[in-house]
Design a protein around this motif. Structure first.
Motif, PDB file in Angstrom:
ATOM      1  N   GLY A  93      -4.076 -36.679  20.847  1.00  0.00           N
ATOM      2  CA  GLY A  93      -4.441 -35.697  21.855  1.00  0.00           C
ATOM      3  C   GLY A  93      -3.589 -34.450  21.834  1.00  0.00           C
ATOM      4  N   ARG A  94      -2.728 -34.323  20.797  1.00  0.00           N
ATOM      5  CA  ARG A  94      -1.845 -33.157  20.704  1.00  0.00           C
ATOM      6  C   ARG A  94      -2.068 -32.421  19.381  1.00  0.00           C
ATOM      7  NH1 ARG A  94      -1.233 -34.530  25.208  1.00  0.00           N
ATOM      8  NH2 ARG A  94       0.630 -34.520  26.506  1.00  0.00           N
ATOM      9  N   ASP A  95      -3.283 -32.458  18.888  1.00  0.00           N
ATOM     10  CA  ASP A  95      -3.576 -31.799  17.611  1.00  0.00           C
ATOM     11  C   ASP A  95      -4.437 -30.548  17.783  1.00  0.00           C
ATOM     12  OD1 ASP A  95      -5.864 -33.068  18.398  1.00  0.00           O
ATOM     13  OD2 ASP A  95      -6.356 -33.865  16.410  1.00  0.00           O
ATOM     14  N   GLU A  96      -4.769 -30.206  19.028  1.00  0.00           N
ATOM     15  CA  GLU A  96      -5.639 -29.050  19.261  1.00  0.00           C
ATOM     16  C   GLU A  96      -5.069 -28.187  20.383  1.00  0.00           C
ATOM     17  OE1 GLU A  96     -10.378 -28.005  19.783  1.00  0.00           O
ATOM     18  OE2 GLU A  96      -9.716 -30.069  19.474  1.00  0.00           O
ATOM     19  N   PHE A  97      -4.741 -26.926  20.041  1.00  0.00           N
ATOM     20  CA  PHE A  97      -4.196 -25.977  20.999  1.00  0.00           C
ATOM     21  C   PHE A  97      -4.848 -24.620  20.758  1.00  0.00           C
ATOM     22  CE2 PHE A  97      -1.024 -29.244  20.627  1.00  0.00           C
ATOM     23  CZ  PHE A  97      -0.471 -29.370  21.888  1.00  0.00           C
ATOM     24  N   ASP A  98      -4.875 -23.800  21.799  1.00  0.00           N
ATOM     25  CA  ASP A  98      -5.396 -22.444  21.615  1.00  0.00           C
ATOM     26  C   ASP A  98      -4.535 -21.687  20.609  1.00  0.00           C
ATOM     27  OD1 ASP A  98      -7.549 -22.625  23.455  1.00  0.00           O
ATOM     28  OD2 ASP A  98      -6.132 -22.390  25.118  1.00  0.00           O
ATOM     29  N   PHE A  99      -3.218 -21.852  20.735  1.00  0.00           N
ATOM     30  CA  PHE A  99      -2.289 -21.139  19.857  1.00  0.00           C
ATOM     31  C   PHE A  99      -1.194 -22.090  19.392  1.00  0.00           C
ATOM     32  CE2 PHE A  99      -4.090 -18.092  22.805  1.00  0.00           C
ATOM     33  CZ  PHE A  99      -4.572 -17.102  21.947  1.00  0.00           C
ATOM     34  N   VAL A 100      -0.842 -21.961  18.132  1.00  0.00           N
ATOM     35  CA  VAL A 100       0.259 -22.747  17.570  1.00  0.00           C
ATOM     36  C   VAL A 100       1.290 -21.778  17.003  1.00  0.00           C
ATOM     37  CG1 VAL A 100       0.950 -24.355  15.750  1.00  0.00           C
ATOM     38  CG2 VAL A 100      -1.164 -24.758  17.039  1.00  0.00           C
ATOM     39  N   PHE A 101       2.557 -22.022  17.320  1.00  0.00           N
ATOM     40  CA  PHE A 101       3.667 -21.227  16.786  1.00  0.00           C
ATOM     41  C   PHE A 101       4.569 -22.170  15.992  1.00  0.00           C
ATOM     42  CE2 PHE A 101       2.108 -18.957  20.429  1.00  0.00           C
ATOM     43  CZ  PHE A 101       2.187 -17.623  20.064  1.00  0.00           C
ATOM     44  N   ASP A 102       4.541 -22.005  14.688  1.00  0.00           N
ATOM     45  CA  ASP A 102       5.331 -22.854  13.802  1.00  0.00           C
ATOM     46  C   ASP A 102       6.687 -22.204  13.576  1.00  0.00           C
ATOM     47  OD1 ASP A 102       6.473 -24.364  11.825  1.00  0.00           O
ATOM     48  OD2 ASP A 102       4.685 -24.447  10.566  1.00  0.00           O
ATOM     49  N   ASN A 103       7.676 -22.741  14.251  1.00  0.00           N
ATOM     50  CA  ASN A 103       9.024 -22.207  14.223  1.00  0.00           C
ATOM     51  C   ASN A 103       9.943 -23.129  13.436  1.00  0.00           C
ATOM     52  OD1 ASN A 103      10.838 -20.191  15.107  1.00  0.00           O
ATOM     53  ND2 ASN A 103      11.527 -21.443  16.805  1.00  0.00           N
ATOM     54  N   ASN A 104       9.340 -23.874  12.496  1.00  0.00           N
ATOM     55  CA  ASN A 104      10.087 -24.915  11.800  1.00  0.00           C
ATOM     56  C   ASN A 104       9.859 -24.964  10.292  1.00  0.00           C
ATOM     57  OD1 ASN A 104      11.414 -27.761  11.613  1.00  0.00           O
ATOM     58  ND2 ASN A 104       9.336 -28.084  10.830  1.00  0.00           N
ATOM     59  N   SER A 105       8.621 -24.805   9.843  1.00  0.00           N
ATOM     60  CA  SER A 105       8.245 -25.179   8.488  1.00  0.00           C
ATOM     61  C   SER A 105       8.988 -24.402   7.410  1.00  0.00           C
ATOM     62  CB  SER A 105       6.740 -25.018   8.295  1.00  0.00           C
ATOM     63  OG  SER A 105       6.050 -25.964   9.076  1.00  0.00           O
ATOM     64  N   LYS A 106       9.238 -25.088   6.321  1.00  0.00           N
ATOM     65  CA  LYS A 106       9.848 -24.495   5.131  1.00  0.00           C
ATOM     66  C   LYS A 106       8.893 -24.711   3.958  1.00  0.00           C
ATOM     67  CE  LYS A 106      13.689 -23.210   7.177  1.00  0.00           C
ATOM     68  NZ  LYS A 106      13.223 -23.408   8.558  1.00  0.00           N
ATOM     69  N   ALA A 107       9.191 -25.663   3.070  1.00  0.00           N
ATOM     70  CA  ALA A 107       8.304 -25.937   1.937  1.00  0.00           C
ATOM     71  C   ALA A 107       7.064 -26.694   2.412  1.00  0.00           C
ATOM     72  CB  ALA A 107       9.052 -26.758   0.891  1.00  0.00           C
ATOM     73  N   PRO A 108       5.890 -26.396   1.844  1.00  0.00           N
ATOM     74  CA  PRO A 108       4.650 -27.007   2.340  1.00  0.00           C
ATOM     75  C   PRO A 108       4.525 -28.501   2.073  1.00  0.00           C
ATOM     76  CG  PRO A 108       4.227 -25.713   0.368  1.00  0.00           C
ATOM     77  CD  PRO A 108       5.641 -25.439   0.764  1.00  0.00           C
ATOM     78  N   THR A 109       5.391 -29.058   1.210  1.00  0.00           N
ATOM     79  CA  THR A 109       5.283 -30.470   0.842  1.00  0.00           C
ATOM     80  C   THR A 109       6.059 -31.403   1.761  1.00  0.00           C
ATOM     81  OG1 THR A 109       7.105 -30.120  -0.717  1.00  0.00           O
ATOM     82  CG2 THR A 109       4.862 -29.970  -1.585  1.00  0.00           C
ATOM     83  N   GLY A 110       6.810 -30.853   2.730  1.00  0.00           N
ATOM     84  CA  GLY A 110       7.560 -31.697   3.652  1.00  0.00           C
ATOM     85  C   GLY A 110       6.614 -32.498   4.535  1.00  0.00           C
ATOM     86  N   PRO A 111       7.092 -33.627   5.109  1.00  0.00           N
ATOM     87  CA  PRO A 111       6.202 -34.478   5.914  1.00  0.00           C
ATOM     88  C   PRO A 111       5.653 -33.780   7.157  1.00  0.00           C
ATOM     89  CG  PRO A 111       8.501 -35.184   6.102  1.00  0.00           C
ATOM     90  CD  PRO A 111       8.446 -34.178   5.002  1.00  0.00           C
ATOM     91  N   VAL A 112       6.487 -32.967   7.809  1.00  0.00           N
ATOM     92  CA  VAL A 112       6.019 -32.242   9.001  1.00  0.00           C
ATOM     93  C   VAL A 112       5.014 -31.172   8.596  1.00  0.00           C
ATOM     94  CG1 VAL A 112       6.723 -30.831  10.975  1.00  0.00           C
ATOM     95  CG2 VAL A 112       8.208 -32.678  10.173  1.00  0.00           C
ATOM     96  N   GLU A 113       5.366 -30.401   7.565  1.00  0.00           N
ATOM     97  CA  GLU A 113       4.498 -29.326   7.110  1.00  0.00           C
ATOM     98  C   GLU A 113       3.145 -29.854   6.631  1.00  0.00           C
ATOM     99  OE1 GLU A 113       8.767 -27.920   6.459  1.00  0.00           O
ATOM    100  OE2 GLU A 113       7.631 -29.774   6.392  1.00  0.00           O
TER     101      GLU A 113
END
Length: 322
Positions: A93-113
């Protein structure tokens, strides 16, 4: 009279309920530390001031006793603490938002990214990256800033994440940050100046000292990022913006010394040198132009300046027993 009052109260209740249902939602995916985590704090405040319901996803492996996390309880936001490892997944239930601000990601292959790129659903995804990916052209003259059309170092992890976003179907915009200062910033770029000037020690500055530096108050950066939500002014997908304000392109390395020295009541003992290993900024001039976001977005150009903040800067430095 009672009948009118009843209908008025019923109408008011319905109006409040409708407003609550239509409240825009924003997600901030926050970094574990550094300047970005302070941006997340002030960005949350900027978004709630615009009437947004804010959720922050935070790495559970943080030290809550460190700044700025000690102030996160002040925020009007839902804070979800999740391990940023191979088990990472957006909560149900936390995968859909009007706006997302990614203040974390680095390389696209990381688990979070990887999870973000795969699962997030949003009207607009704002990636908070770094101006450090720019490749300064040899033809660029001294005193000329880097703008969003300049070449980038494609090998940098943040540049690779930008490329992954461009290859996705996610509507997105990119921001590239440079040096920040301000309330709750854990990275103390200006301690180099404050420490030496307060002790009346020699202050080594890379020659010629006239290099311009982009120093921006973190509150202005947060306001700039939050400006993307102001419909109908959403930027088109793929746009790139440098962070900064109208106040941040007037200081040289020597200027910064004079501003801080003036507040400390001491004349800086500046020594222009070929190398200054501990200097917090690049020896060669490296600064960005941020005018594009002022012309494209509903951003007022910023309100803060180093001159207006230097008193608070000195008080905070001395408050740490320096």
């Amino acid at each position: 009279r009672m009948k009118i009052s009843f209908h008025f109260m019923a109408s008011l209740s319905l109006s409040v309920s409708t407003m609550a249902l239509s409240m825009p939602t924003s997600l901030i995916i926050n970094n574990k530390g550094g300047g970005h985590v302070t941006i997340g704090y002030h960005l949350c405040r900027a978004l709630t001031a615009k009437g947004h319901k804010v959720t922050i996803i935070q790495n559970s492996d943080i030290d809550n006793e460190k700044m700025p996390f000690t102030s996160y309880s002040d925020l009007d936001a839902e804070i979800l603490k999740i391990p940023f490892d191979e088990t990472f997944a957006l909560p149900e239930g936390r995968d859909e938002f009007d706006f997302v601000f990614d203040n974390n990601s680095k390389a696209p292959t990381g688990p979070v990214e990887s999870a973000i790129l795969r699962d997030v659903k949003t009207k607009l995804y704002t990636y908070v990256g770094s101006a450090g990916i720019y490749e300064r052209p040899e033809s660029l003259s001294e005193g000329e800033p880097l703008d969003e059309t300049m070449p980038i170092k494609v090998s940098k992890p943040t540049a690779q994440f930008e490329a992954a976003l461009a290859a996705s179907s996610i509507p997105h915009v990119l921001f590239r940050c440079q040096y920040i200062y301000g309330p709750l910033c854990p990275k103390k770029y200006l301690d180099y100046y404050l420490d030496r000037i307060s002790k009346e020690e020699t202050l080594p500055i890379p020659s010629p000292g006239t290099q311009i530096v982009s120093l921006t108050d973190v509150r202005d950066v947060a306001s700039q990022l939050a400006s993307v939500v102001d419909s109908p002014l959403f930027p088109k997908s793929g746009e790139v913006y440098n962070t900064g304000t109208t106040n941040d392109l007037k200081h040289t390395y020597v200027d910064v010394a004079k501003i801080i020295g003036g507040k400390l009541g001491k004349k800086p003992k500046i020594e222009l040198v070929d190398e200054a290993p501990d200097f917090p900024f690049r020896a060669k001039e490296f600064f960005v132009n941020s005018k594009k976001s002022i012309t494209d977005l509903d951003f007022d150009g910023g309100k803060m300046s180093l001159e207006s903040y230097v008193g608070e800067l000195v008080d905070e430095f001395q408050g740490r027993g320096k």
